[in-house]
Design an enzyme around this catalytic site. Structure first.
Site, PDB file in Angstrom:
ATOM      1  N   HIS A 363       0.831  -1.204   0.000  1.00 16.19           N
ATOM      2  CA  HIS A 363       0.000   0.000   0.000  1.00 16.19           C
ATOM      3  C   HIS A 363       0.866   1.255   0.000  1.00 16.19           C
ATOM      4  CE1 HIS A 363      -3.463  -2.484   1.896  1.00 16.19           C
ATOM      5  NE2 HIS A 363      -3.158  -2.839   0.675  1.00 16.19           N
ATOM      6  N   ARG A 506      -8.307  -2.427 -16.496  1.00 17.75           N
ATOM      7  CA  ARG A 506      -7.786  -3.785 -16.570  1.00 17.75           C
ATOM      8  C   ARG A 506      -8.589  -4.670 -15.624  1.00 17.75           C
ATOM      9  NH1 ARG A 506      -1.569  -4.681 -15.152  1.00 17.75           N
ATOM     10  NH2 ARG A 506      -2.227  -4.304 -13.009  1.00 17.75           N
ATOM     11  N   GLU A 604       2.494  -9.242 -22.028  1.00 18.58           N
ATOM     12  CA  GLU A 604       3.502  -9.206 -20.959  1.00 18.58           C
ATOM     13  C   GLU A 604       4.205 -10.539 -20.794  1.00 18.58           C
ATOM     14  OE1 GLU A 604       1.597  -7.424 -17.523  1.00 18.58           O
ATOM     15  OE2 GLU A 604      -0.200  -8.616 -17.772  1.00 18.58           O
ATOM     16  N   ASP A 628       6.329  -6.602 -16.626  1.00 25.68           N
ATOM     17  CA  ASP A 628       6.320  -8.059 -16.603  1.00 25.68           C
ATOM     18  C   ASP A 628       7.058  -8.641 -17.791  1.00 25.68           C
ATOM     19  OD1 ASP A 628       5.106  -9.103 -14.267  1.00 25.68           O
ATOM     20  OD2 ASP A 628       3.217  -8.213 -14.900  1.00 25.68           O
ATOM     21  N   CYS A 675       2.218   0.426 -21.129  1.00 26.78           N
ATOM     22  CA  CYS A 675       1.865   0.955 -19.810  1.00 26.78           C
ATOM     23  C   CYS A 675       2.846   0.520 -18.726  1.00 26.78           C
ATOM     24  CB  CYS A 675       0.439   0.574 -19.439  1.00 26.78           C
ATOM     25  SG  CYS A 675       0.139  -1.193 -19.510  1.00 26.78           S
TER      26      CYS A 675
HETATM   27  C1  PEP Z   1       3.385  -4.326 -16.542  1.00 24.81           C
HETATM   28  O1  PEP Z   1       3.552  -5.506 -16.247  1.00 24.81           O
HETATM   29  O2  PEP Z   1       4.179  -3.666 -17.215  1.00 24.81           O
HETATM   30  C2  PEP Z   1       2.191  -3.618 -16.062  1.00 24.81           C
HETATM   31  C3  PEP Z   1       1.936  -2.402 -16.442  1.00 24.81           C
HETATM   32  O3  PEP Z   1       1.409  -4.267 -15.170  1.00 24.81           O
HETATM   33  P1  PEP Z   1       1.746  -4.353 -13.613  1.00 24.81           P
HETATM   34  O4  PEP Z   1       2.937  -3.477 -13.359  1.00 24.81           O
HETATM   35  O5  PEP Z   1       0.535  -3.915 -12.897  1.00 24.81           O
HETATM   36  O6  PEP Z   1       2.040  -5.809 -13.458  1.00 24.81           O
HETATM   37 MG    MG Z   2       1.902  -6.700 -15.439  1.00 21.90          MG
END
Ligand code: PEP
Ligand code: MG
Length: 757
Positions: A363, A506, A604, A628, A675
């Site tokens: 958090h 998402r 990913e 990821d 992202c």
């Molecule tokens: C990623 O894996 O790049 C992503 C944006 O998702 P998260 O960081 O939430 O796993």
């Molecule tokens: Mg991810």
């Protein structure tokens, strides 16, 4: 042998300080190997010599004797980083006679290096008066012991109990750097304020107390509260257990007696220590005493004492004896920073956060990112307990913490702090300008969000939409799965706040290191396990509620886009689409009027890179999760500080994968976005633009900076940079190319998220 190792490890772990641990080691190793001598030498990098820190068998007068690193067998063991086993040491060309040790009597020699994170910290040596060829088993035992010892030495140094400190006087050395994992970018210079968790004894610092009698009174109140609570629990349990177990509570009560723990704590307070520090000291001594006992029943009592200590500590902290002063530039440091701790610091004073443990989904990390506060986690070697009030520099981009910064280093970071402040000022001016290169190539800058407080912040920074709404975050903050209506209200904040701009939501992405307190997932290998879409397809009742909530929340705005995380197989897209169709029909049947939202997937997992074209044909958009994707391509846990230096989104293979995905999307004419954190990195953003990405989605704090970089570049420059980058063989080659290009537009190196040194 296993028994000897276990015993050595146990007693060493229980040692109250490093010197005691070393003394115990030399004693026990010598005994269990029936050697005449066992010694530990520690390496002092500044003088580059080895100092005898503990010995049994050599003259005690030789303690602290210094041996040059490039001489003798001790130096040889270290320089070769491997064991040296000699039947007759004196006949070895590297043998040096040192009179003070009384060494002339010894022939048999077995030395192993003590290594932590590639650094030789010292050597562990055993010797025999007569000729002796140590067996392979003995060599293995010594290596095992030294590997354990390495961790203990490193930990002691990190937590202020190191032995090399005094001689090294490292408090005087400059630019000492500690590495952790970046959890939120940015740079800050400020003073360390240590915050202990409500009941974590280990992290309570020593502090003098101003008024001992007041501290004693606070301690008594806490003690009585714990006594009362234990009595209640004991009575309840006694009824249920009816056996011996409830007697445990009698033992507990006795431990809290004024003649036992409590009395000792009060004594320490009267000697000038604050109540929490006094409690920690007393508990530590008793825990150590019990932990080294052979009898398992008695060993277990250590757990009871620690538990009691924590209970009393929790009461003490509630009673507010921890009075913290927050300087204007506070660097909050905690063993495990919590969201509540962040809340305790006045927001205008909180400049950076360091948490020794904690993941990107804690958090505290989520909140820190939303607030744009530079955050480093996992810096296990950071000796914070002895740094209260000291100035440190936090480089949240690279996950570095500096102390004793030189004038030059401080100036370098001050410049970045100033530049970042000017970006904040510029943000308003930049807000309504397009993210367009000097040669008129434009790109959309979206925001990654997870908390409602991001909405106004992102709009203020000029976000053109939401590229990733991490819906698991509201799930993580609750004590049960949120109801459909709760989800509708939550999602509407974003859809309404951003309308008419698009919002990519998402579906629930739990698993890996993201768990829900009420839905634990326990696996041996969670990152390769039940994650993201795999969980929700197995639980359509959870997925359907979420999809319906998203759809209902979008009524009247029609700006919703739905994105599926952790897709591995094309069939998963088809299944998810089936549930979306069902949810859509149900919502329409309920009388809602809305358009069917576009559906996209996250790329990913490496497998999906190779199927990107087929996937692109099945969906309306794709978005790359470079965090990821980097983790899986390089097989490096993105949350593990131990391998942080290997996690690098600039790796040419990662770039090749990103390029491949962009081309695949282009070939079927669907939009492609990214992202992951790479999008918020100036160099990364330029590479991605050159690859043809349409949307870069990032934390809101990065938007003005990235926009400013884009507006100062030519697309053709970015293209050239990409071409050169792709020819490199490793991330550092790419970094050099990126740095040279950025330098031309006046961007400082440390502005980069992924340009790890
Ligand atoms: C990623 O894996 O790049 C992503 C944006 O998702 P998260 O960081 O939430 O796993
Ligand atoms: Mg991810």
């Amino acid at each position: 042998m296993l028994n000897s190792i276990r015993k050595i490890i146990q007693s060493v772990n229980a040692a109250k300080d490093l010197q005691t641990a070393l003394d115990l080691i030399v004693h026990q190793v010598r005994r269990s190997m029936r050697a005449d001598v066992c010694s530990v030498y520690l390496h002092f990098p500044q003088t580059n010599n080895f100092i005898l820190m503990a010995t049994e068998g050599l003259n005690q007068a030789a303690l602290k004797i210094a041996l040059s690193a490039d001489q003798g067998l001790v130096g040889l063991v270290a320089s070769r980083s491997e064991p040296i086993n000699l039947e007759d040491a004196a006949s070895h060309p590297n043998y040096r006679y040192i009179e003070a040790t009384g060494e002339e009597q010894f022939c048999g020699f077995l030395g192993v290096p003590i290594i932590h994170h590639r650094k030789v910290l010292g050597t562990l040596i055993i010797q025999q008066r007569c000729k002796r060829s140590f067996t392979e088993d003995e060599e293995a035992l010594l290596i095992t012991t030294s590997a354990q010892l390495a961790g203990i030495i490193a930990h002691a140094e990190a937590t202020g109990g190191g032995l090399r400190r005094d001689v090294l006087a490292d408090d005087q050395s400059i630019n000492i750097v500690y590495t952790g994992v970046s959890r939120s970018g940015g740079v800050a210079i400020g003073q360390v304020v240590i915050m202990a968790p409500p009941a974590d004894l280990e992290t309570v610092p020593d502090r003098p107390c101003v008024d001992p009698e007041q501290e004693v009174a606070a301690f008594q109140i806490a003690l009585n509260a714990v006594r009362r609570k234990i009595k209640v629990v004991g009575r309840t349990l006694a009824r249920i257990l009816k056996g011996q177990e409830h007697e445990l509570f009698e033992v507990y009560m006795r431990m809290l007696d004024d003649n036992a723990l409590a009395g000792e704590v009060i004594q320490h307070i009267r000697q000038g220590q604050w109540a929490q520090g006094a409690l920690r000291r007393v508990v530590e001594v008793h825990v150590t005493a019990f932990e080294i006992m052979d009898d398992p029943y008695l060993r277990e009592r250590a757990t009871d004492i620690r538990d009691l200590g924590r209970r009393v500590l929790a009461e003490l902290q509630q009673s507010g004896t921890q009075h913290l002063e927050f300087p204007a530039s506070t660097v909050l440091v905690a063993q495990e920073a919590s969201a509540a701790m962040l809340g305790e610091v006045p927001p205008h004073k909180l400049k950076a956060i360091v948490s020794i443990t904690g993941s990107s989904n804690s958090h505290a990390a989520i909140l820190a990112r939303s607030m744009g506060i530079p955050t480093v986690m996992g810096a296990v070697d950071f000796p914070y307990t002895r740094l209260e009030g000291k100035e440190v520099i936090i480089d949240g981009y690279n996950g570095h913490i500096y102390r004793n910064a030189s004038h030059e280093l401080r100036q370098h970071y001050q410049k970045i702090v100033a530049e970042e402040a000017s970006f904040v000022k510029e943000a308003t001016a930049l807000r309504d300008l397009p993210a367009m290169t000097l040669d008129q190539r434009s790109i959309s800058l979206f925001v990654n969000t997870s908390l409602p407080l991001d909405v106004p912040r992102s709009l203020d920074k000029g976000a053109e939409g939401v590229g990733l709404y991490r819906t698991e975050v509201p799930f993580m903050l609750k004590e049960h799965f949120p109801s459909e209506q709760e989800q509708v209200s939550c999602y509407r904040i974003y859809l309404q706040g951003f309308a008419p701009r698009p919002v990519i939501m998402r579906t629930l992405d739990i698993g890996g290191d993201k768990s829900l307190p009420y839905f634990p997932i326990e696996e041996d290998n969670p990152f390769l396990g039940w994650r993201g879409i795999r969980v929700t397809l197995d639980h359509p009742e959870i997925l359907l509620v979420q999809l319906r909530a998203m759809l209902k929340a979008s009524a009247g705005f029609n700006n919703l886009r739905i994105m599926l995380p952790m897709i591995t197989h094309i069939a998963e897209i088809e299944e998810a689409r089936h549930w979306l169709d069902q949810a859509y029909t149900e919502v329409i049947d309920e009388g809602y009027e809305l358009q069917r939202p576009p559906i996209g997937v996250m790329i990913e997992i490496p497998a999906t890179v190779y199927q990107a074209r087929q996937i692109a044909k099945k969906v309306d958009f794709i978005s790359v999760g470079s965090n990821d994707l980097t983790q899986y391509l390089l097989a490096v846990d993105r949350d593990n500080a131990q391998v942080a230096e290997l996690y690098h989104a600039y790796h040419p293979v990662v770039l090749a994968a990103l390029q491949h995905v962009a081309l695949a999307a282009k070939s079927v004419r669907i939009p492609v976005s990214i992202c992951g954190e790479l999008a918020g990195d100036p160099g990364g953003a330029l590479l991605l633009i050159a690859m043809g990405y349409d949307i870069l989605s990032m934390n809101s704090v990065n938007i003005p900076r990235i926009k400013s970089v884009i507006r100062n570049m030519h697309f053709s420059q970015a293209k050239t940079m990409l071409k050169l980058a792709m020819q490199q063989q490793d991330a550092s080659g790419v970094k050099k190319i990126v740095q040279q290009t950025l330098h031309k537009v006046g961007i400082t190196q440390a502005h980069s998220f992924v340009m790890r040194d």
